[in-house]
Scaffold this motif. Sequence first.
Motif, PDB file in Angstrom:
ATOM      1  N   MET A 239       0.802  -1.161   0.008  1.00 39.42           N
ATOM      2  CA  MET A 239      -0.074   0.054   0.122  1.00 39.42           C
ATOM      3  C   MET A 239       0.901   1.210  -0.011  1.00 39.42           C
ATOM      4  O   MET A 239       1.800   1.380   0.747  1.00 39.42           O
ATOM      5  CB  MET A 239      -0.966  -0.004   1.224  1.00 39.42           C
ATOM      6  CG  MET A 239      -1.714   1.432   1.049  1.00 39.42           C
ATOM      7  SD  MET A 239      -3.049   1.162   2.336  1.00 39.42           S
ATOM      8  CE  MET A 239      -3.475   3.368   2.739  1.00 39.42           C
ATOM      9  N   ILE A 240       0.610   2.316  -0.957  1.00 37.94           N
ATOM     10  CA  ILE A 240       1.200   3.503  -1.018  1.00 37.94           C
ATOM     11  C   ILE A 240       0.321   4.451  -0.820  1.00 37.94           C
ATOM     12  O   ILE A 240      -0.887   4.554  -1.334  1.00 37.94           O
ATOM     13  CB  ILE A 240       1.888   3.499  -2.265  1.00 37.94           C
ATOM     14  CG1 ILE A 240       2.852   2.314  -2.547  1.00 37.94           C
ATOM     15  CG2 ILE A 240       2.529   5.090  -2.866  1.00 37.94           C
ATOM     16  CD1 ILE A 240       3.252   2.056  -4.320  1.00 37.94           C
ATOM     17  N   SER A 241       0.655   5.804  -0.354  1.00 35.85           N
ATOM     18  CA  SER A 241       0.003   6.799  -0.341  1.00 35.85           C
ATOM     19  C   SER A 241       0.574   7.866  -0.920  1.00 35.85           C
ATOM     20  O   SER A 241       1.733   8.108  -1.183  1.00 35.85           O
ATOM     21  CB  SER A 241      -0.306   7.340   1.314  1.00 35.85           C
ATOM     22  OG  SER A 241      -1.037   6.562   1.966  1.00 35.85           O
ATOM     23  N   LYS A 242      -0.143   8.909  -1.581  1.00 35.40           N
ATOM     24  CA  LYS A 242       0.366   9.997  -2.390  1.00 35.40           C
ATOM     25  C   LYS A 242      -0.628  11.279  -2.249  1.00 35.40           C
ATOM     26  O   LYS A 242      -1.679  11.353  -1.775  1.00 35.40           O
ATOM     27  CB  LYS A 242       0.378   9.432  -4.009  1.00 35.40           C
ATOM     28  CG  LYS A 242       0.653  10.679  -4.840  1.00 35.40           C
ATOM     29  CD  LYS A 242       0.705  10.111  -6.256  1.00 35.40           C
ATOM     30  CE  LYS A 242       1.032  11.130  -7.284  1.00 35.40           C
ATOM     31  NZ  LYS A 242       2.427  11.515  -7.264  1.00 35.40           N
ATOM     32  N   ASN A 243       0.354  12.384  -2.311  1.00 31.35           N
ATOM     33  CA  ASN A 243      -0.257  13.587  -1.891  1.00 31.35           C
ATOM     34  C   ASN A 243      -1.091  14.381  -2.848  1.00 31.35           C
ATOM     35  O   ASN A 243      -1.715  15.043  -2.944  1.00 31.35           O
ATOM     36  CB  ASN A 243       0.731  14.739  -1.379  1.00 31.35           C
ATOM     37  CG  ASN A 243       1.656  15.067  -2.605  1.00 31.35           C
ATOM     38  OD1 ASN A 243       2.180  14.110  -3.420  1.00 31.35           O
ATOM     39  ND2 ASN A 243       1.973  16.222  -2.721  1.00 31.35           N
ATOM     40  N   LEU A 244      -0.827  13.713  -4.281  1.00 31.13           N
ATOM     41  CA  LEU A 244      -1.809  14.520  -5.464  1.00 31.13           C
ATOM     42  C   LEU A 244      -2.366  13.097  -5.924  1.00 31.13           C
ATOM     43  O   LEU A 244      -2.316  12.002  -5.718  1.00 31.13           O
ATOM     44  CB  LEU A 244      -0.554  14.906  -6.404  1.00 31.13           C
ATOM     45  CG  LEU A 244       0.427  16.171  -5.837  1.00 31.13           C
ATOM     46  CD1 LEU A 244       1.346  16.385  -6.825  1.00 31.13           C
ATOM     47  CD2 LEU A 244      -0.407  17.263  -5.393  1.00 31.13           C
ATOM     48  N   ARG A 245      -3.251  13.636  -7.136  1.00 30.01           N
ATOM     49  CA  ARG A 245      -3.809  12.585  -7.805  1.00 30.01           C
ATOM     50  C   ARG A 245      -2.827  11.847  -8.457  1.00 30.01           C
ATOM     51  O   ARG A 245      -1.902  12.375  -9.237  1.00 30.01           O
ATOM     52  CB  ARG A 245      -4.921  13.174  -8.620  1.00 30.01           C
ATOM     53  CG  ARG A 245      -5.862  12.455  -9.417  1.00 30.01           C
ATOM     54  CD  ARG A 245      -6.856  13.255  -9.898  1.00 30.01           C
ATOM     55  NE  ARG A 245      -7.454  12.579 -11.059  1.00 30.01           N
ATOM     56  CZ  ARG A 245      -8.699  13.144 -11.836  1.00 30.01           C
ATOM     57  NH1 ARG A 245      -8.707  14.405 -11.915  1.00 30.01           N
ATOM     58  NH2 ARG A 245      -9.478  12.429 -12.624  1.00 30.01           N
ATOM     59  N   ILE A 246      -3.068  10.602  -8.796  1.00 33.22           N
ATOM     60  CA  ILE A 246      -2.233   9.767  -9.619  1.00 33.22           C
ATOM     61  C   ILE A 246      -2.434  10.081 -11.001  1.00 33.22           C
ATOM     62  O   ILE A 246      -3.403  10.051 -11.445  1.00 33.22           O
ATOM     63  CB  ILE A 246      -2.596   8.099  -9.355  1.00 33.22           C
ATOM     64  CG1 ILE A 246      -1.562   7.199  -9.935  1.00 33.22           C
ATOM     65  CG2 ILE A 246      -3.844   7.730  -9.578  1.00 33.22           C
ATOM     66  CD1 ILE A 246      -1.472   5.756  -9.640  1.00 33.22           C
ATOM     67  N   CYS A 247      -1.463   9.836 -11.630  1.00 30.75           N
ATOM     68  CA  CYS A 247      -1.609  10.250 -13.027  1.00 30.75           C
ATOM     69  C   CYS A 247      -1.785   9.031 -13.936  1.00 30.75           C
ATOM     70  O   CYS A 247      -1.432   8.063 -13.610  1.00 30.75           O
ATOM     71  CB  CYS A 247      -0.025  10.948 -13.894  1.00 30.75           C
ATOM     72  SG  CYS A 247       1.256   9.862 -14.114  1.00 30.75           S
ATOM     73  N   HIS A 248      -2.387   9.350 -15.235  1.00 31.81           N
ATOM     74  CA  HIS A 248      -2.627   8.119 -16.008  1.00 31.81           C
ATOM     75  C   HIS A 248      -1.551   7.305 -16.398  1.00 31.81           C
ATOM     76  O   HIS A 248      -1.779   6.113 -16.418  1.00 31.81           O
ATOM     77  CB  HIS A 248      -3.242   8.873 -17.151  1.00 31.81           C
ATOM     78  CG  HIS A 248      -4.480   9.314 -17.078  1.00 31.81           C
ATOM     79  ND1 HIS A 248      -5.570   8.618 -17.363  1.00 31.81           N
ATOM     80  CD2 HIS A 248      -5.150  10.577 -16.738  1.00 31.81           C
ATOM     81  CE1 HIS A 248      -6.923   9.234 -17.249  1.00 31.81           C
ATOM     82  NE2 HIS A 248      -6.498  10.501 -16.648  1.00 31.81           N
TER      83      HIS A 248
END
Length: 539
Positions: free
Chosen positions: A491-500
């Motif tokens: 599991m990974i968390s990201k501060n922005l929306r994931i890109c395509h």
Amino acid sequence: MLRNGVKKLTLETSSAAIGFTSLLSAPDFLHYSRDHRSVYKVLEACRLSSDYKAASAIHARIFKLGYGTYPSLVASLVSTYLQWDRLLLARKLLDQVFRLDVNVVIVNLVIEHLMGLGEYGFAKKCFHKTPVRDVITWNLMIGGYVRNARFEEALSFFREMLDSNVEPDKFTFASVMTVCARLGAINHALWVHRLMTEKEIELNPILSSALIDMYSKCGRIQTAKEVFNSADHSNVSVWNAMINGLAAHGLPFDAIAVFSKMEVENIFPDSITFIGILTACSHSGLVEEGRKYFNLMSSRYSIEPQIEHYGVMVDLFGRAGLLEEAYAVIEAMPVEPDVVIWRALLSACRIYQKPKLGEVAIANMSRLKSGDYVLLSNMYCSMKRWESAEGVRELMKKKGIRKIRGRSWIELGGVIHRFKAGDRSHSETEGLYKVLDGLIRRTKLEGFLPQTDLVLMDISEEEKEGNLNHHSEKLALAYGILKTSPGREIMISKNLRICHDCHNWIKLVSKLLIRVIIVRDRIRFHQFEGGSCSCEDYW
């Protein structure tokens, strides 16, 4: 008169510095300053207008008039000194305060005010200076760090609290569960829940809601459901936590089922309930269901839609490609649309390549953030309108606006590892890049083509590909693969929306490695398994 002058200065902070030094020496200031609230207003005006001399004069008056233990004045003055990089004066002020006869109640109030002003560093100094601390002192520090988004510091203080002779209470655990939720740290979450059980902390609606929210945001939606099923259902906040958790995981029909059960059990929904159910519809493209629940708010429950509800409706229509309807919602709103609503429209314009409407959104946004310029530039780049994109970037440079860097993190063995795009600062950089390069080669052999049209620069395809290959979520995933056994969920968390590009690449990686990979981005959860994603490519 001085009173009128001070009132005017506190309201019009741009001119607050004018004449303050002379005002402070006026004969009637002593009479006026007997009211500590008035002194606080003058001090705040000094802080906002950078009138250092006036603030220094107020400092002397505060102690001369016996206000040295008034928490709001102390905190405001510390913040003022820090704003002007007068670190020594701030420290002397705290020393001056602690030489007075202060008790734990006053110290707690000073800490609370400092945290409220964002001065968590000096709140910590204040904490360590006081010889007596109660559970409230610890809670103010932990909760203050949470409010200031200093989540790992909050965890550190919680561990320190456990080593002291002060027992955590319900408020402590509510704050710490928020930390685990925001970090998406499942190992920490399980540890905190276990501690609550060991210490026989009785669940109330606030803690039950926090538990559901924590497990939802840590990617364990099934565990969140189990907590919900065993919780007391009499409080609407418990239902809201479950509905919002299901929405974030892209489970709209589960969210609708919970809402239906809520109606059966005669629990009256509130405005937050409808934000959750509308968000669930938005994340899955359920346009008609979204319309239904939006209308239900006022027709059945007499809940007047607020700006947040209109924002979700704009997002719902925008994601579905119904941009004219999204714009019609904005035009028909009974309240002034805020920047969040215009940003939702701009995002949809980028996806569906509607530059003219995107420019309308930009024109109506009074407080543009870096992401707004990036969305507009991204839209131009995807249409190969390089001059327009370059114009946006030049405007960003002119205004001194920098693009927010993508950041991702992964929790392994109770430690949170953070990565930025192109990051080479990690102690195991060589190993993780070796894993990443190997994965990139394997995915290419499987026919994966990087989506270079998404890179916001008119540069060579090879350079664009290099930029895409080192996005933060790819680095975090490579590290997770490096440090875990085959087949284990990551599991990974990201501060922005994931890109395509990353989204499509991780889909293929999940198939090649036969692994479940979960990514929590700024918007929602993506569970990748067997080459597909739980969002069904709709986000």
